[in-house]
Structures are given as structure tokens and as C-alpha cells.
Design an enzyme around this catalytic site. Structure first.
Site, PDB file in Angstrom:
ATOM      1  CG  HIS A   1      76.020   5.169  58.738  1.00  0.00           C
ATOM      2  ND1 HIS A   1      74.839   4.530  58.448  1.00  0.00           N
ATOM      3  CD2 HIS A   1      76.496   5.598  57.549  1.00  0.00           C
ATOM      4  CE1 HIS A   1      74.631   4.564  57.134  1.00  0.00           C
ATOM      5  NE2 HIS A   1      75.629   5.213  56.576  1.00  0.00           N
TER       6      HIS A   1
ATOM      7  CG  HIS B   1      79.904   7.165  55.167  1.00  0.00           C
ATOM      8  ND1 HIS B   1      80.005   5.889  54.624  1.00  0.00           N
ATOM      9  CD2 HIS B   1      78.576   7.413  55.262  1.00  0.00           C
ATOM     10  CE1 HIS B   1      78.802   5.399  54.389  1.00  0.00           C
ATOM     11  NE2 HIS B   1      77.904   6.305  54.755  1.00  0.00           N
TER      12      HIS B   1
ATOM     13  CG  HIS C   1      74.357   9.725  54.238  1.00  0.00           C
ATOM     14  ND1 HIS C   1      74.829   9.752  55.546  1.00  0.00           N
ATOM     15  CD2 HIS C   1      74.558   8.445  53.803  1.00  0.00           C
ATOM     16  CE1 HIS C   1      75.278   8.552  55.870  1.00  0.00           C
ATOM     17  NE2 HIS C   1      75.137   7.737  54.836  1.00  0.00           N
TER      18      HIS C   1
ATOM     19  CD  GLU D   1      82.942  30.885  61.795  1.00  0.00           C
ATOM     20  OE1 GLU D   1      83.144  31.899  62.475  1.00  0.00           O
ATOM     21  OE2 GLU D   1      82.108  30.834  60.887  1.00  0.00           O
TER      22      GLU D   1
ATOM     23  CD  GLU E   1      70.739   5.021  54.035  1.00  0.00           C
ATOM     24  OE1 GLU E   1      69.582   4.968  54.498  1.00  0.00           O
ATOM     25  OE2 GLU E   1      71.727   4.534  54.600  1.00  0.00           O
TER      26      GLU E   1
HETATM   27  P1  13P Z   1      73.996   3.859  48.613  1.00  0.00           P
HETATM   28  O1  13P Z   1      75.195   3.471  47.766  1.00  0.00           O
HETATM   29  O2  13P Z   1      72.844   2.941  48.387  1.00  0.00           O
HETATM   30  O3  13P Z   1      73.646   5.296  48.417  1.00  0.00           O
HETATM   31  O4  13P Z   1      74.403   3.658  50.138  1.00  0.00           O
HETATM   32  C1  13P Z   1      75.513   4.284  50.666  1.00  0.00           C
HETATM   33  C2  13P Z   1      75.350   4.638  52.075  1.00  0.00           C
HETATM   34  O5  13P Z   1      76.089   5.453  52.571  1.00  0.00           O
HETATM   35  C3  13P Z   1      74.290   4.008  52.871  1.00  0.00           C
HETATM   36  O6  13P Z   1      74.123   4.654  54.079  1.00  0.00           O
HETATM   37 ZN    ZN Z   2      75.904   5.860  54.673  1.00  0.00          ZN
END
Ligand code: 13P
Ligand code: ZN
Length: 426
Positions: A210, A141, A139, A169, A115
Site C-alpha cells: 500500500h 504510495h 501518506h 542517509e 483515512e
Molecule cells: P483518499 O482519496 O480517501 O484520501 O484515499 C486514498 C488512499 O491512499 C487511501 O489509503
Molecule cells: Zn493509500
């Protein structure tokens, strides 16, 4: 000084590890980057060993000469504390803003996250939007947020309002609201571009099915934003999963008071969006309303008559607020705005009447403002068009240049893209 002895590296690793312990980084899920301060670069650059320049698929001129600590592609967050030199690295952007190279870490032939484009372009956008204070992109998940994207329409205002309805909050920490973009292929330039458009006016972007993509000034703020959003999403999922009818959530009026008293500047498009799965005008939940024996659903006109209330154009109910032709002006002298983080004075304690017993079924509040059970909307119902609203809850504030997802006509993004494959230039 060694990179791993610095405060920024330790903070970065702790943020990554916290995300792992919260369950937000299955396998190699997630990535993060930190734009280093010049003095931090100076502290550690004697230990750098540079590798060949790599062409970027975009021009990022305002990041020319910057250094980033960044996670490696395929690295498992659970391993970052144990093996930081393999799971992390530092990259440098060249003087033209068109190439990058590795200069520390990436042991055993690892490389920056897939990314990378999303990180670089969005660092550029956030650097401009915050006049240089934004340094972190994180980022992750988180599961409840991903679950929410399965049932809540991907309308940024509805999504924001639904999150705010669960947890006060979340409105405080994520006051600009969230932007939900369309699903894009992970690691793609399209994902980077769509995120960058959203990040021109918010620091929290939701990638449906995602994860979360958050920008912040430091690691605490980045993790805190992700945590607040995921917690609100978790409350939403749990409240729906328990199978009982919903009877309460934070109302528009609650948010108006909150915004005013904490000087949050919550945008009207978010405040007046209908929370998904919520009642038309859900029951007010504040103890103060109950203590004052006010109707549970407080008409907006009444709120506006409170001492210090600012003027809003209203029709007969909050649901009918209309766009004014001119910027709203205060109807009476305004109190000094509350400093951003300060807490309001506590309300004087009043004798509390016995709370009314909770009805087993939601009851209509009044003929004019019926309270409906909260969770009755069919899944994937499209949000109702919202009345056009001025942009901010704050008195005398100019409309914000961006609160909608669309680019204003003629606006030029600061970034430009080349639809080229990556190639090493030397
Ligand atoms: P990477 O392992 O390349 O950082 O990718 C993980 C991810 O969450 C892609 O959106
Ligand atoms: Zn990701």
C-alpha cells in the site's frame, strides 16, 4: 488573511505537489494533514463557514479544539495546486474530542480523506510522543517501497536494517527505524489502530502493498523521511534487479561508528538485525578501513578498542553480542556527545593504497567470518531470531520504553475506539 495565502497552506500544497511529481500519488492515492498552530487558526478563521458536527469513531481528547488542514477523499494530488479549495479543507475538532466539522474548503461537496481515522488517531499519538512538536501526517504510495514489501519479510527490524544497509542517509533521517504493520483494509479503523500502535515508537510506518505513513514536525521533515525511505527501497530494488551478486553494503560495524559519531541512538535491535538478501558479515565499505589496511570485515572487538569507543558486551564476534545483565558502562572516558546535526571532523587525508581489484565472485574474507553472496536468500525466508539486545547504541542510556512492536503489558493506549458507523449528529 486568506487560507491559501498563508505559509502553512503553501508549504502543505508544495509537499503534496512534490509527492505527485515524484510519482507517489496515482489517481487519488495518498492523503495528508497538518495540525494548525493557534496563531495560524487566528489568522484565517474569519473566513470559516462551519458545517454540521460529525461523530468520530474514537475519542481523541488531546486533540480537542484543534484545527487540521487535510486532503479531501478522492482528490487527485495532481490537482491540488490547481484546485486547492476542492481538494483540501480545514476541519475542527470539538471540545470533547468526539466530533469534527468542516469549516473551510471541501468545495463542491467533497469531504475529508477516507483515512481520516488514521490521521486523527495518529496525530494524537504523535502529539503525545513528541510533546506537541509533531504536526504533519503524510501518506503516499511510492512504488519501490511497495515492491520491497513483496520480497522482504514484514519484520520491522529486518526491514529497517535492510533499508539502512542501502543508504547511510536513511539511518540518519529515519533513525528510529520503520515499523511494518500487517495488511489492513484502506480507510479502516483497524488500519488506524495498527498504525497508532506502531506510531507510539516510530514516525515511519509501512503499510505493506500500500504505502508509507509518516509523521513529522513540518512538511520538509515529512517529505524528507518519505523520500529517504523510498530512495533506500529504490536502491534495494535496483541492486537486486541488475542480477549481479552483491558484494557490499553498510555493515553493523559501519552503523556502530555512524551512530556513535553522529549521536544517532540507533537501536541495537535494528543495527544487529540481518539485512534481507545481505551477507552474513558483508565486506566493510569504508575508505578509511581500506586506507588503514584493516581487514574488510572489522571485528567488533577491534572497533571497541578504538579511542573513544564505548563498551559493548561482546563475545568472539559481532554476531555473538549478548544481552548484558546491567546497563553497559563506558570502559574509558567518553568524548562529549556530538550535537545531533553537526558533522564530525573530517578524517586526516592519508595516502591511499591502490584499491584491490573487485573480485568477480564474492570471496570468503576469512575462515571465521565468511562473506557470502548477498542476494541468495530465497524469497520469503523467515528472519533468523536475533540475539536479545539492549535497546540503544548510546552509552549509559536507559533502555527505551518502546522499540518492539508489542505493547508493554498493562499499557493503556491514549485513544479509545467505538465500533460505530459514522453518523452526522446535527
Ligand atoms: P483518499 O482519496 O480517501 O484520501 O484515499 C486514498 C488512499 O491512499 C487511501 O489509503
Ligand atoms: Zn493509500
Amino acid at each position: 488573511m486568506k487560507v491559501l495565502d498563508t505559509e502553512f497552506a503553501r508549504d502543505f500544497i508544495r509537499m503534496c505537489n512534490d509527492g505527485w511529481t515524484f510519482g507517489w500519488h496515482e489517481a487519488n492515492g495518498g492523503n495528508a494533514s497538518y495540525r494548525m498552530r493557534p496563531e495560524e487558526v487566528a489568522e484565517v478563521r474569519t473566513g470559516f463557514r462551519t458545517r454540521p458536527w460529525v461523530r468520530i469513531e474514537a475519542e481523541i481528547p488531546t486533540l480537542a479544539g484543534e484545527f487540521f488542514l487535510i486532503t479531501a477523499a478522492g482528490s487527485h494530488f495532481r490537482n491540488i495546486t490547481h484546485d486547492p479549495k476542492r481538494t483540501l479543507g480545514i476541519i475542527e475538532i470539538d471540545r470533547t474530542g468526539t466530533c469534527w466539522r468542516e469549516c473551510w474548503g471541501f468545495k463542491d461537496g467533497t469531504h475529508p480523506t477516507s483515512e481520516l481515522m488514521s490521521h486523527l488517531i495518529n496525530h494524537e499519538v504523535r502529539k503525545a510522543a513528541t510533546h506537541g512538536t509533531s504536526r504533519v501526517i503524510y501518506h503516499c504510495h511510492p512504488a519501490s517501497l511497495a515492491a520491497m514489501t513483496c520480497v522482504v519479510p514484514h519484520d520491522s527490524a529486518v526491514f529497517t536494517r535492510t533499508l539502512w544497509a542501502q543508504l547511510a542517509e536513511c539511518a540518519l533521517i529515519c533513525r528510529e527505524g520503520v515499523e511494518v504493520i500487517g495488511w489492513e483494509v484502506p480507510g479502516s479503523v483497524d488500519l488506524a489502530i495498527e498504525s497508532a500502535k506502531a506510531m507510539e515508537h516510530t514516525s515511519v510506518v509501512i503499510w505493506p502493498h500500500h504505502g508509507l505513513f509518516v509523521a513529522a514536525d513540518d512538511m520538509d521533515e515529512a517529505f524528507g523521511k518519505a523520500h529517504a525511505v523510498e530512495k533506500a527501497a529504490d536502491i534495494f530494488c535496483k541492486a537486486h534487479a541488475c542480477g549481479l551478486p552483491g558484494v557490499s553494503q553498510i555493515t553493523d560495524q559501519d552503523l556502530v561508528r555512524f551512530s556513535r559519531e553522529y549521536d544517532l541512538g540507533l537501536a541495537r535491535r535494528n543495527v544487529y538485525a540481518k539485512p534481507y538478501g545481505g551477507a552474513e558479515r558483508p565486506k566493510a565499505s569504508s575508505a578509511r578501513d581500506a586506507a588503514n589496511d584493516r581487514p574488510a570485515t572489522v571485528p567488533m572487538e577491534e572497533i571497541l578498542r578504538l579511542p573513544g569507543a564505548f563498551s559493548l558486551p561482546v563475545a568472539s564476534s559481532a554476531a555473538q553480542v549478548v544481552e548484558p545483565e546491567v546497563a553497559p558502562t563506558p570502559s574509558q572516558p567518553q568524548p562529549e556527545p556530538t550535537p545531533l546535526q553537526s558533522r564530525p571532523e573530517p578524517m586526516p587525508v592519508q595516502p591511499q593504497p591502490e584499491p584491490a581489484p573487485m573480485p568477480t565472485q564474492p570471496q570468503p574474507e576469512s575462515a571465521s567470518v565468511p562473506v557470502q553472496p548477498m542476494f541468495e536468500q530465497p524469497a520469503f525466508e523467515q528472519p533468523q531470531p536475533q540475539p536479545a539486545q539492549p535497546q540503544s547504541m548510546q552509552p549509559n542510556m536507559q533502555p527505551q520504553p518502546h522499540t518492539a512492536s508489542t505493547q508493554p503489558a498493562g499499557a493503556q493506549p491514549a485513544y479509545r475506539f467505538y465500533p460505530k458507523a459514522r453518523s452526522r449528529t446535527s
